[in-house]
Design a protein around this motif. Structure first.
Motif, PDB file in Angstrom:
ATOM      1  N   ILE A  20       6.926   7.720   3.770  1.00  0.00           N
ATOM      2  CA  ILE A  20       7.626   7.272   2.562  1.00  0.00           C
ATOM      3  C   ILE A  20       8.917   8.073   2.431  1.00  0.00           C
ATOM      4  O   ILE A  20       8.899   9.305   2.434  1.00  0.00           O
ATOM      5  N   LEU A  70       0.716  11.800   7.884  1.00  0.00           N
ATOM      6  CA  LEU A  70       0.543  10.366   8.112  1.00  0.00           C
ATOM      7  C   LEU A  70       1.228   9.928   9.398  1.00  0.00           C
ATOM      8  O   LEU A  70       2.188  10.559   9.843  1.00  0.00           O
ATOM      9  N   HIS A 112       2.049   1.751  -3.529  1.00  0.00           N
ATOM     10  CA  HIS A 112       0.942   2.314  -4.305  1.00  0.00           C
ATOM     11  C   HIS A 112       0.839   3.825  -4.063  1.00  0.00           C
ATOM     12  O   HIS A 112       0.657   4.608  -5.004  1.00  0.00           O
ATOM     13  N   ARG A 113       0.961   4.255  -2.803  1.00  0.00           N
ATOM     14  CA  ARG A 113       0.908   5.680  -2.478  1.00  0.00           C
ATOM     15  C   ARG A 113       2.088   6.417  -3.115  1.00  0.00           C
ATOM     16  O   ARG A 113       1.940   7.520  -3.653  1.00  0.00           O
ATOM     17  N   SER A 126       0.837  -1.204   0.000  1.00  0.00           N
ATOM     18  CA  SER A 126       0.000   0.000   0.000  1.00  0.00           C
ATOM     19  C   SER A 126       0.875   1.258   0.000  1.00  0.00           C
ATOM     20  O   SER A 126       0.513   2.275  -0.601  1.00  0.00           O
ATOM     21  N   MET A 127       2.042   1.187   0.647  1.00  0.00           N
ATOM     22  CA  MET A 127       2.970   2.325   0.621  1.00  0.00           C
ATOM     23  C   MET A 127       3.553   2.521  -0.779  1.00  0.00           C
ATOM     24  O   MET A 127       3.704   3.659  -1.239  1.00  0.00           O
ATOM     25  N   THR A 139       6.704  13.818  -1.206  1.00  0.00           N
ATOM     26  CA  THR A 139       6.612  12.723  -0.220  1.00  0.00           C
ATOM     27  C   THR A 139       6.803  13.284   1.188  1.00  0.00           C
ATOM     28  O   THR A 139       6.137  12.849   2.129  1.00  0.00           O
ATOM     29  N   MET A 187       3.660   4.921   8.140  1.00  0.00           N
ATOM     30  CA  MET A 187       3.252   5.076   6.740  1.00  0.00           C
ATOM     31  C   MET A 187       4.129   6.065   5.982  1.00  0.00           C
ATOM     32  O   MET A 187       3.887   6.348   4.816  1.00  0.00           O
ATOM     33  N   ALA A 239       1.457   7.034  -6.721  1.00  0.00           N
ATOM     34  CA  ALA A 239       0.460   8.086  -6.922  1.00  0.00           C
ATOM     35  C   ALA A 239       1.076   9.476  -6.751  1.00  0.00           C
ATOM     36  O   ALA A 239       0.644  10.438  -7.389  1.00  0.00           O
ATOM     37  N   ILE A 240       2.103   9.576  -5.906  1.00  0.00           N
ATOM     38  CA  ILE A 240       2.772  10.857  -5.683  1.00  0.00           C
ATOM     39  C   ILE A 240       3.786  11.157  -6.780  1.00  0.00           C
ATOM     40  O   ILE A 240       3.839  12.258  -7.333  1.00  0.00           O
ATOM     41  N   VAL A 244       3.495  14.810   2.267  1.00  0.00           N
ATOM     42  CA  VAL A 244       2.522  13.768   2.604  1.00  0.00           C
ATOM     43  C   VAL A 244       2.868  13.131   3.954  1.00  0.00           C
ATOM     44  O   VAL A 244       1.973  12.827   4.752  1.00  0.00           O
ATOM     45  N   ASN A 245       4.158  12.951   4.214  1.00  0.00           N
ATOM     46  CA  ASN A 245       4.571  12.328   5.477  1.00  0.00           C
ATOM     47  C   ASN A 245       4.105  13.119   6.696  1.00  0.00           C
ATOM     48  O   ASN A 245       3.880  12.534   7.762  1.00  0.00           O
TER      49      ASN A 245
END
Length: 199
Positions: A124, A118, A65-66, A62-63, A111, A122, A69-70, A114-115
């Motif tokens: 990245i 989260l 996949h994220r 799932s990470m 990234t 999670m 997407a980024i 986003v971190n």
């Protein structure tokens, strides 16, 4: 019609092995069909084994996949093309080194942003290697070449979390502020490598 795909490359390599007297002619055909010049970016996610052991493979997938997407839109924004993915790695090419460096920098910024939203498990983190030179390109499948190998070595093995490393050739062809980069040397797998990292 000839295309630069794996089937045709294998056909030419088989013919090269069977007909050594035609080696020069076949090599010329391989170069004419497959050889391209690119800046090559290799992105690796930091902590694959550690995260997988601790949280399981589904969590890590799932990470990945994220991360895709980024990073994919950033690569496209700077004129890059993703050639392939393998596990937690992305292999992309760009028309020039500056575009690859800008995409790498923005990927780290995105990234990082986003971190902040989260939980720590999670987060990245990316390690990035960039090379520049000729590769044999199999469209949408793979690529082969010394600068690709070096960029992979930098991105997968030598770059630290959040770091971008340039090969010597990438640095020479970088049309940006070279004074922002410092020369570093590595010894790995019997190779003495010169690279450049942000100072």
């Amino acid at each position: 019609m000839k295309t630069n795909n794996r089937v045709y490359l294998r056909k030419l390599l088989q013919e090269r092995n069977e007909r050594p007297e035609k080696m020069a002619e076949i090599d010329a055909e391989i170069n004419a069909t497959f050889r391209q010049t690119h800046a090559i970016m290799v992105i690796d996610m930091s902590g694959f084994s550690r995260t997988t052991v601790r949280y399981g493979i589904i969590h890590f997938l799932s990470m990945i996949h994220r991360m895709h997407a980024i990073v994919y839109p950033v690569i496209a924004e700077y004129g890059g093309t993703v050639v392939k993915e393998e596990a937690d790695n992305i292999f992309a090419v760009f028309p020039d080194v500056k575009s690859a460096v800008d995409a790498a920098s923005d990927s780290l910024k995105h990234t990082g942003a986003v971190n902040t939203t989260l939980p720590p498990e999670m987060d990245i983190y990316l390690c990035i290697g960039i090379g520049y030179g000729d590769v044999l390109m199999l469209e949408g499948e793979d690529m082969y070449g010394s600068e690709f190998n070096l960029a992979s070595k930098l991105g997968e093995d030598l770059a630290q979390q959040g770091e971008i490393l340039l090969t010597d050739s990438a640095f020479e062809n970088f049309e940006g502020k070279k004074e922002d980069w410092k020369r570093v040397e590595f010894s790995i797998s019997g190779l003495e490598l010169v690279a450049y990292q942000r100072a």
